[in-house]
Design a protein around this motif. Structure first.
Motif, PDB file in Angstrom:
ATOM      1  N   UNK A 140     -19.545   8.985   8.494  1.00  0.00           N
ATOM      2  CA  UNK A 140     -18.942   7.687   8.202  1.00  0.00           C
ATOM      3  C   UNK A 140     -17.581   7.879   7.534  1.00  0.00           C
ATOM      4  N   UNK A 141     -17.491   8.791   6.569  1.00  0.00           N
ATOM      5  CA  UNK A 141     -16.205   9.077   5.922  1.00  0.00           C
ATOM      6  C   UNK A 141     -15.180   9.573   6.935  1.00  0.00           C
ATOM      7  N   UNK A 142     -15.622  10.396   7.881  1.00  0.00           N
ATOM      8  CA  UNK A 142     -14.708  10.911   8.895  1.00  0.00           C
ATOM      9  C   UNK A 142     -14.209   9.782   9.807  1.00  0.00           C
ATOM     10  N   UNK A 143     -15.089   8.884  10.173  1.00  0.00           N
ATOM     11  CA  UNK A 143     -14.681   7.738  11.003  1.00  0.00           C
ATOM     12  C   UNK A 143     -13.652   6.893  10.248  1.00  0.00           C
ATOM     13  N   UNK A 144     -13.908   6.661   8.972  1.00  0.00           N
ATOM     14  CA  UNK A 144     -12.944   5.902   8.158  1.00  0.00           C
ATOM     15  C   UNK A 144     -11.602   6.634   8.127  1.00  0.00           C
ATOM     16  N   UNK A 145     -11.643   7.940   7.932  1.00  0.00           N
ATOM     17  CA  UNK A 145     -10.403   8.727   7.915  1.00  0.00           C
ATOM     18  C   UNK A 145      -9.663   8.605   9.249  1.00  0.00           C
ATOM     19  N   UNK A 146     -10.366   8.732  10.355  1.00  0.00           N
ATOM     20  CA  UNK A 146      -9.730   8.674  11.684  1.00  0.00           C
ATOM     21  C   UNK A 146      -9.074   7.321  11.904  1.00  0.00           C
ATOM     22  N   UNK A 147      -9.767   6.253  11.553  1.00  0.00           N
ATOM     23  CA  UNK A 147      -9.195   4.913  11.710  1.00  0.00           C
ATOM     24  C   UNK A 147      -7.944   4.770  10.835  1.00  0.00           C
ATOM     25  N   UNK A 148      -8.047   5.193   9.580  1.00  0.00           N
ATOM     26  CA  UNK A 148      -6.906   5.120   8.660  1.00  0.00           C
ATOM     27  C   UNK A 148      -5.743   5.964   9.164  1.00  0.00           C
ATOM     28  N   UNK A 149      -6.039   7.180   9.599  1.00  0.00           N
ATOM     29  CA  UNK A 149      -5.000   8.099  10.068  1.00  0.00           C
ATOM     30  C   UNK A 149      -4.294   7.543  11.312  1.00  0.00           C
ATOM     31  N   UNK A 150      -5.052   6.947  12.234  1.00  0.00           N
ATOM     32  CA  UNK A 150      -4.447   6.361  13.429  1.00  0.00           C
ATOM     33  C   UNK A 150      -3.516   5.202  13.062  1.00  0.00           C
ATOM     34  N   UNK A 151      -3.928   4.394  12.081  1.00  0.00           N
ATOM     35  CA  UNK A 151      -3.071   3.292  11.642  1.00  0.00           C
ATOM     36  C   UNK A 151      -1.784   3.832  11.019  1.00  0.00           C
ATOM     37  N   UNK A 152      -1.889   4.905  10.263  1.00  0.00           N
ATOM     38  CA  UNK A 152      -0.702   5.504   9.652  1.00  0.00           C
ATOM     39  C   UNK A 152       0.234   6.077  10.719  1.00  0.00           C
ATOM     40  N   UNK A 153      -0.323   6.693  11.747  1.00  0.00           N
ATOM     41  CA  UNK A 153       0.488   7.246  12.837  1.00  0.00           C
ATOM     42  C   UNK A 153       1.199   6.132  13.594  1.00  0.00           C
ATOM     43  N   UNK A 154       0.524   5.004  13.809  1.00  0.00           N
ATOM     44  CA  UNK A 154       1.150   3.866  14.504  1.00  0.00           C
ATOM     45  C   UNK A 154       2.293   3.302  13.679  1.00  0.00           C
ATOM     46  N   UNK A 155       2.137   3.289  12.359  1.00  0.00           N
ATOM     47  CA  UNK A 155       3.223   2.807  11.489  1.00  0.00           C
ATOM     48  C   UNK A 155       4.443   3.709  11.574  1.00  0.00           C
ATOM     49  N   UNK A 156       4.199   5.013  11.690  1.00  0.00           N
ATOM     50  CA  UNK A 156       5.313   5.974  11.796  1.00  0.00           C
ATOM     51  C   UNK A 156       6.086   5.778  13.099  1.00  0.00           C
ATOM     52  N   UNK A 157       5.364   5.495  14.174  1.00  0.00           N
ATOM     53  CA  UNK A 157       5.973   5.320  15.489  1.00  0.00           C
ATOM     54  C   UNK A 157       6.757   4.001  15.554  1.00  0.00           C
ATOM     55  N   UNK A 158       6.233   2.979  14.896  1.00  0.00           N
ATOM     56  CA  UNK A 158       6.859   1.644  14.948  1.00  0.00           C
ATOM     57  C   UNK A 158       8.167   1.576  14.209  1.00  0.00           C
TER      58      UNK A 158
END
Length: 158
Positions: A140-158
């Motif tokens: 569950x912690x890993x899933x939370x990390x993956x979701x958070x990390x993907x959102x951070x990567x999208x912010x960097x690209x935007x």
């Protein structure tokens, strides 16, 4: 970094200690009600994987667990630096994997003892232990990390 290994070690120690207490103080099949009917200690043994699947396939569990441990250590050292939630999730999973691995290698079976009834749907959840709970929490912690990390990567690209 060492604090994370300490977390894994603490999980293994707690897991093995609770299993030892169950084996020492309870008969196989004995149930101790904690919150009737929702929670109980129930001395149970599992010779398979989750929910008793692949019973008696210890060689397979050994190979899979060793591969998982190697993978966790690789990701911890190569990919998780500077990512505390990812590091934590990996070490919680590692602690759970090692806890059940010890049982399988030393006893040929896993000691399970936590019995939960989910009242809304009247479902008896499969009996589990501290290592199983750690594996679930780690995922569950890993899933939370993956979701958070993907959102951070999208912010960097935007």
């Amino acid at each position: 970094m060492f604090i994370y290994y300490g977390i894994a070690l603490l999980i293994v120690a707690l897991d093995q200690w609770t299993k030892w207490l169950v084996m020492k103080n309870m008969e196989l099949g004995e149930r101790i009600i904690l919150a009737d009917p929702y929670l109980a200690w129930l001395s149970h043994r599992n010779r398979g994987a989750a929910w008793g699947m692949l019973e008696g396939q210890m060689w397979l569990f050994a190979i899979i667990t060793i591969a998982v441990i190697i993978g966790i250590l690789y990701y911890f050292h190569a990919q998780a630096k500077g990512k505390p939630l990812f590091q934590l999730s990996l070490m919680v999973i590692l602690g759970g994997a090692i806890g059940n691995f010890i049982d399988r290698m030393l006893r040929g079976e896993v000691v399970d003892f936590i019995a939960v009834l989910i009242p809304i749907i009247n479902y008896e959840f499969p009996i589990f232990n501290v290592a199983d709970a750690a594996l679930t929490v780690g995922v569950v912690l890993m899933i939370i990390f993956i979701i958070y990390d993907e959102k951070q990567e999208k912010k960097k690209v935007s």
